[in-house]
Design a protein around this motif. Structure first.
Motif, PDB file in Angstrom:
ATOM      1  N   THR A  98      -1.601   0.923   1.361  1.00  0.00           N
ATOM      2  CA  THR A  98      -1.452   2.091   2.224  1.00  0.00           C
ATOM      3  C   THR A  98      -2.279   1.887   3.484  1.00  0.00           C
ATOM      4  O   THR A  98      -3.424   1.432   3.416  1.00  0.00           O
ATOM      5  CB  THR A  98      -1.926   3.366   1.512  1.00  0.00           C
ATOM      6  OG1 THR A  98      -1.112   3.590   0.363  1.00  0.00           O
ATOM      7  CG2 THR A  98      -1.836   4.578   2.436  1.00  0.00           C
ATOM      8  N   VAL A  99      -1.722   2.220   4.630  1.00  0.00           N
ATOM      9  CA  VAL A  99      -2.434   2.146   5.909  1.00  0.00           C
ATOM     10  C   VAL A  99      -2.506   3.552   6.482  1.00  0.00           C
ATOM     11  O   VAL A  99      -1.479   4.183   6.749  1.00  0.00           O
ATOM     12  CB  VAL A  99      -1.733   1.203   6.896  1.00  0.00           C
ATOM     13  CG1 VAL A  99      -2.537   1.105   8.190  1.00  0.00           C
ATOM     14  CG2 VAL A  99      -1.531  -0.181   6.284  1.00  0.00           C
ATOM     15  N   ALA A 100      -3.724   4.060   6.649  1.00  0.00           N
ATOM     16  CA  ALA A 100      -3.953   5.380   7.236  1.00  0.00           C
ATOM     17  C   ALA A 100      -4.382   5.201   8.678  1.00  0.00           C
ATOM     18  O   ALA A 100      -5.418   4.580   8.945  1.00  0.00           O
ATOM     19  CB  ALA A 100      -5.014   6.138   6.442  1.00  0.00           C
TER      20      ALA A 100
ATOM     21  N   PHE B 214      -6.057   0.622   3.719  1.00  0.00           N
ATOM     22  CA  PHE B 214      -6.625   0.387   5.047  1.00  0.00           C
ATOM     23  C   PHE B 214      -6.819   1.737   5.734  1.00  0.00           C
ATOM     24  O   PHE B 214      -5.876   2.521   5.837  1.00  0.00           O
ATOM     25  CB  PHE B 214      -5.684  -0.450   5.921  1.00  0.00           C
ATOM     26  CG  PHE B 214      -5.538  -1.890   5.524  1.00  0.00           C
ATOM     27  CD1 PHE B 214      -6.422  -2.843   5.988  1.00  0.00           C
ATOM     28  CD2 PHE B 214      -4.497  -2.282   4.692  1.00  0.00           C
ATOM     29  CE1 PHE B 214      -6.271  -4.186   5.641  1.00  0.00           C
ATOM     30  CE2 PHE B 214      -4.339  -3.618   4.341  1.00  0.00           C
ATOM     31  CZ  PHE B 214      -5.232  -4.574   4.813  1.00  0.00           C
ATOM     32  N   ILE B 215      -8.034   2.014   6.180  1.00  0.00           N
ATOM     33  CA  ILE B 215      -8.299   3.156   7.045  1.00  0.00           C
ATOM     34  C   ILE B 215      -8.546   2.605   8.442  1.00  0.00           C
ATOM     35  O   ILE B 215      -9.465   1.802   8.633  1.00  0.00           O
ATOM     36  CB  ILE B 215      -9.515   3.960   6.555  1.00  0.00           C
ATOM     37  CG1 ILE B 215      -9.253   4.541   5.162  1.00  0.00           C
ATOM     38  CG2 ILE B 215      -9.867   5.068   7.545  1.00  0.00           C
ATOM     39  CD1 ILE B 215     -10.474   5.171   4.525  1.00  0.00           C
TER      40      ILE B 215
ATOM     41  N   SER C 244     -10.477  -1.368  -0.545  1.00  0.00           N
ATOM     42  CA  SER C 244     -10.144  -0.718   0.723  1.00  0.00           C
ATOM     43  C   SER C 244     -10.997  -1.313   1.823  1.00  0.00           C
ATOM     44  O   SER C 244     -11.930  -2.083   1.570  1.00  0.00           O
ATOM     45  CB  SER C 244     -10.375   0.794   0.642  1.00  0.00           C
ATOM     46  OG  SER C 244     -11.752   1.091   0.455  1.00  0.00           O
ATOM     47  N   THR C 245     -10.676  -0.951   3.042  1.00  0.00           N
ATOM     48  CA  THR C 245     -11.513  -1.310   4.182  1.00  0.00           C
ATOM     49  C   THR C 245     -11.326  -0.269   5.269  1.00  0.00           C
ATOM     50  O   THR C 245     -10.302   0.421   5.312  1.00  0.00           O
ATOM     51  CB  THR C 245     -11.157  -2.701   4.739  1.00  0.00           C
ATOM     52  OG1 THR C 245     -12.095  -3.064   5.756  1.00  0.00           O
ATOM     53  CG2 THR C 245      -9.767  -2.729   5.350  1.00  0.00           C
ATOM     54  N   THR C 246     -12.320  -0.146   6.117  1.00  0.00           N
ATOM     55  CA  THR C 246     -12.197   0.673   7.326  1.00  0.00           C
ATOM     56  C   THR C 246     -12.251  -0.252   8.530  1.00  0.00           C
ATOM     57  O   THR C 246     -13.145  -1.091   8.639  1.00  0.00           O
ATOM     58  CB  THR C 246     -13.327   1.713   7.418  1.00  0.00           C
ATOM     59  OG1 THR C 246     -13.308   2.534   6.257  1.00  0.00           O
ATOM     60  CG2 THR C 246     -13.147   2.586   8.653  1.00  0.00           C
TER      61      THR C 246
END
Length: 618
Positions: free
Chosen positions: A228-230, A267-268, A284-286
């Motif tokens: 998921t990409v936010a 991904f944020i 996850s990563t920011t």
């Protein structure tokens, strides 16, 4: 007979009484020490006035008296981390905490702050509710932020803990601001409960940032794992192309180890006016990038490089790690000599992955490698600080640069990236092309993460690297990693048929060695290079350069110095702390290099084969 009957009656009553008393006492004892119920921790996160930049946290602790020794101690200590993993600096998150209170059954109990990051609650009860507010007005990947547009949570800066409860599961209930509908996080959602998430322990919680707002999202699958990409921020992008390129990067990264350890990945992405960077997490990563990151091919490829770097961290650092990097001490520095591997070799892989995914041509990748070497060799600190020392001193130097840092330090990112290239070449050459850096990563993953379930020591890493290379790597570790001595680069490039050549233009122009910035039309010295004319002859950071040979200086210092010869002396007038000084400065030879990788003449078939193996040329 009457007397005996009375005695018998009294005896019967006493027996019944004592029996009942014993039974009552046993019951009371059991009530005070029931089979210990498992502690539970729930954080309720709200943001009712986001324009004020405050989060509100309610920490609900249940069944904690036994686990925390509250009855024995008479109190419970609640703490806030002072740093977050992946960013090696004591950040003092407690500085943003206020209005700390504790309650039992709705009644306030005494509490006081006993250390910079610890609050002592005087309670022996099983259940305790902690409330506090966190000021969050710094939007970076390592801090928390909330305003009227969105909220972002770095959990180490938001959620407190008790030492004895760090291994207990925890829930997070997010109560978004009334105008917001979306939450993005790597935390596992609780079925049937909106905006409610769970973590198996505090380490997992800390490793799971949270984005809250009305961000857009898109999804793709890579290596059979849903991603998921936010996307936060006003930005134009081609979702179809971006999703396809994310997929290429992620699937190529997964080929290094050959196994994807996540059930899902998030991904944020923050699109901001300026700045950039990323911080890795377990699943996850920011990422932070410019709003125009997708506008040109150059900036777009730069963004994909960031994606590759942070994504590869889900193996290197989060699972393949030096033994010092987990389990974490959240109150103190966690020292290691191997950030050159954890961060630097991830920087190596960011471009190596893009090469293998087809975003870099072989020629473009060679330029990246040569530019990496040029960058570190042009920094005087490369002859002062080793990669191992840079890693160890990250806590006091890496994140706290000053005007002299380039003279005394080297980044474990940039030096580590070069070392990653050299180690990859060493393994390729030593194994006659049978193995490369991937095999080392795969071994470390399987042996230490999966089998031994721990990190590795410096010695174990060296042993593994030499095993992959099939020979001792004394020069690599002694010179490359643990010293500041010059590296014989061509010893590494010769097996693949290349030579590193300095192609900097030869010139007789003199070199000043001072960096300047223009402030209100004035030229102010911002840096002075060690060994340069400015350094030797006393030009200082902070000096305002008024004139050169009686010619007034504005924003044209470079023009005034350009064309002057080596050995020529300039008369430089400066304003230093309100006093006018005149300095004679004798220009020196330009020390800057510019490297390029060039093919050797008459390359052997073995060199050509190893070159193709290195650059994944079929």
């Amino acid at each position: 007979m009457k007397k005996n009957a009375r005695l018998l009656y009294l005896l019967t009553v006493w027996t019944l009484f004592t029996s009942h008393k014993t039974s009552a006492n046993l019951t009371l004892f059991e009530d005070e020490n029931p089979a210990a119920a498992s502690p539970s921790i729930t954080y309720v996160l709200s943001m009712n006035e986001p324009q004020t930049h405050y989060f509100e946290v309610e920490m609900q602790l249940k069944n904690i008296a036994t686990a925390t020794n509250a009855k024995k101690n008479g109190y419970v200590d609640i703490k806030m981390p002072v740093w977050t993993p992946g960013s090696y600096l004591i950040r003092e998150y407690a500085k943003n905490v206020e209005a700390f209170t504790a309650q039992v059954n709705g009644k306030t109990v005494p509490s006081e702050k006993v250390r910079k990051n610890a609050w002592r609650v005087y309670s022996t009860d099983e259940n305790l509710t902690i409330r506090y507010r966190v000021y969050a007005n710094e939007l970076t990947v390592r801090t928390s932020f909330v305003d009227i547009d969105h909220g972002y949570v770095t959990p180490a800066s938001m959620f407190m803990y008790h030492d004895a409860l760090k291994k207990q599961p925890a829930r997070v209930v997010v109560q978004p601001y009334k105008a917001w509908k979306n939450v993005a996080t790597g935390l596992k959602p609780v079925a049937g409960q909106n905006y409610t998430y769970e973590a198996s322990d505090y380490d997992i919680l800390v490793d799971s940032p949270i984005e809250i707002g009305n961000h857009r999202t898109f999804n793709f699958t890579a290596s059979n794992v849903p991603h998921t990409v936010a996307m936060f921020g006003e930005v134009d992008y081609n979702e179809q192309r971006l999703a396809a390129d994310y997929k290429r990067v992620c699937e190529t990264a997964a080929t290094v180890v050959g196994e994807h350890p996540c059930e899902n990945y998030t991904f944020i992405v923050h699109h901001i006016p300026q700045g950039g960077g990323g911080l890795e997490h377990l699943n996850s990563t920011t990422l932070e990038t410019y709003r125009n990151a997708y506008a040109t091919e150059s900036s777009y490829k730069g963004f994909l490089t960031l994606v590759a770097h942070e994504y590869f961290h889900l193996w290197n650092v989060k699972r393949i790690r030096p033994i010092a990097l987990g389990p974490f001490d959240y109150e103190n520095e966690n020292y290691t000599h191997m950030l050159w591997l954890s961060e630097g070799c991830t920087s190596f892989y960011e471009d190596y992955i893009l090469r293998r995914a087809g975003f870099h041509t072989p020629e473009a990748y060679l330029n990246v490698v040569a530019n990496d070497i040029t960058q570190i060799e042009n920094q005087p600190g490369v002859r002062v600080q080793s990669a191992a020392e840079s890693s160890w001193d990250a806590w006091i130097k890496g994140y706290r640069p000053n005007e002299n840092s380039s003279n005394t330090t080297i980044s474990y990112y940039s030096k580590g990236s070069v070392l990653g290239t050299l180690l990859n070449l060493s393994i390729l050459a030593g194994s006659n092309g049978e193995r490369n850096m991937d095999d080392l990563m795969r071994y470390l993953y399987n042996e230490y993460y999966k089998k031994q379930k721990r990190g590795f020591t410096d010695a174990e890493f060296r042993q593994a690297a030499e095993q992959m290379a099939g020979r001792k790597l004394d020069d690599f570790f002694t010179i490359g990693v643990n010293s500041a001595e010059p590296i014989n680069y061509n010893a590494y490039f010769e097996p693949v048929g290349l030579r590193l050549t300095n192609v900097a233009a030869k010139t007789q122009d003199g070199f000043l060695g001072a960096g300047t910035t223009v402030q209100n039309g004035k030229s102010v010295v911002s840096s002075v290079r060690r060994g340069s004319a400015a350094y030797t002859d006393g030009l200082n950071v902070g000096d305002e350069i008024i004139s050169v040979d009686d010619v007034r200086v504005g924003d044209d210092l470079l023009r005034l110095v350009s064309g002057r010869r080596v050995g020529e002396t300039l008369k430089v007038r400066v304003n230093r702390a309100g006093l006018i000084r005149e300095l004679p400065i004798t220009l020196t030879q330009n020390p800057l290099v510019s490297y390029r990788l060039e093919p050797l003449q008459d390359q052997t078939p073995a060199q050509k084969a190893l070159y193709n193996r290195w650059l994944y040329i079929k």
